[in-house]
Design a protein around this motif. Sequence first.
Motif, PDB file in Angstrom:
ATOM      1  N   PRO A  77       0.754  -1.249  -0.070  1.00 28.61           N
ATOM      2  CA  PRO A  77       0.054   0.092  -0.069  1.00 28.61           C
ATOM      3  C   PRO A  77       0.900   1.197  -0.028  1.00 28.61           C
ATOM      4  O   PRO A  77       1.919   1.200   0.504  1.00 28.61           O
ATOM      5  CB  PRO A  77      -0.613  -0.139   1.334  1.00 28.61           C
ATOM      6  N   ALA A  78       0.279   2.215  -0.488  1.00 31.37           N
ATOM      7  CA  ALA A  78       1.053   3.504  -0.582  1.00 31.37           C
ATOM      8  C   ALA A  78       1.515   4.086   0.633  1.00 31.37           C
ATOM      9  O   ALA A  78       2.579   4.574   1.030  1.00 31.37           O
ATOM     10  CB  ALA A  78       0.180   4.711  -1.487  1.00 31.37           C
ATOM     11  N   ASN A  79       0.710   3.865   1.565  1.00 32.64           N
ATOM     12  CA  ASN A  79       1.032   4.569   3.052  1.00 32.64           C
ATOM     13  C   ASN A  79       2.290   3.674   3.653  1.00 32.64           C
ATOM     14  O   ASN A  79       2.922   4.235   4.566  1.00 32.64           O
ATOM     15  CB  ASN A  79      -0.142   4.595   3.884  1.00 32.64           C
ATOM     16  N   SER A  80       2.644   2.493   3.054  1.00 31.02           N
ATOM     17  CA  SER A  80       3.838   1.734   3.734  1.00 31.02           C
ATOM     18  C   SER A  80       5.068   2.266   3.308  1.00 31.02           C
ATOM     19  O   SER A  80       6.293   1.978   3.879  1.00 31.02           O
ATOM     20  CB  SER A  80       3.563   0.265   3.256  1.00 31.02           C
ATOM     21  N   MET A  81       4.985   3.213   2.173  1.00 36.16           N
ATOM     22  CA  MET A  81       6.325   3.713   1.500  1.00 36.16           C
ATOM     23  C   MET A  81       6.852   4.687   2.192  1.00 36.16           C
ATOM     24  O   MET A  81       8.146   5.118   2.048  1.00 36.16           O
ATOM     25  CB  MET A  81       6.162   4.107   0.166  1.00 36.16           C
ATOM     26  N   ASP A  82       6.048   5.233   3.119  1.00 36.93           N
ATOM     27  CA  ASP A  82       6.713   6.473   4.034  1.00 36.93           C
ATOM     28  C   ASP A  82       7.830   5.889   4.963  1.00 36.93           C
ATOM     29  O   ASP A  82       8.742   6.429   5.201  1.00 36.93           O
ATOM     30  CB  ASP A  82       5.624   7.074   5.020  1.00 36.93           C
ATOM     31  N   GLU A  83       7.476   4.643   5.475  1.00 40.66           N
ATOM     32  CA  GLU A  83       8.535   4.072   6.722  1.00 40.66           C
ATOM     33  C   GLU A  83      10.018   3.750   5.778  1.00 40.66           C
ATOM     34  O   GLU A  83      10.919   3.910   6.639  1.00 40.66           O
ATOM     35  CB  GLU A  83       7.725   2.830   7.127  1.00 40.66           C
ATOM     36  N   THR A  84       9.835   3.122   4.393  1.00 42.26           N
ATOM     37  CA  THR A  84      10.812   2.572   3.929  1.00 42.26           C
ATOM     38  C   THR A  84      11.688   3.782   2.887  1.00 42.26           C
ATOM     39  O   THR A  84      12.897   3.782   2.740  1.00 42.26           O
ATOM     40  CB  THR A  84      10.793   1.359   3.059  1.00 42.26           C
TER      41      THR A  84
END
Length: 117
Positions: A77-84
């Motif tokens: 999901p797009a919101n998981s890219m913030d962490e990585t």
Amino acid sequence: MTRANMMNNYFNPNSMYTEEDFKCRFWMMHHVFECVLRDVQQVNPYFRQKRDKAGRPSFSPHQKVTVVIRMMAYGSPANSMDETHDMSESTCLDTFEQLCVIIVQVYKDEYLCEPNQ
């Protein structure tokens, strides 16, 4: 993953990871990734390096394409890219949309087959 780390790990001439590692991580060969990157940069200025309003470099073309490829390859999901990748959900979604439109525009004549009966 910072831009410097990503470049050192996968894209610089003496990168940390091998071609096989790249293929396992991105689900495509490195030269295919670079071809897609080059093609989208030629078609859409969104995928060229710019500076933000504070004068700092914005996300690099490599970062933008990497995020979208990883979202597609892993169903992330797009919101998981913030962490990585330190990229906000809205930026990821915008980048995803931009890349998908360009991919169809650039490659449809070569790779998209007409539907059959």
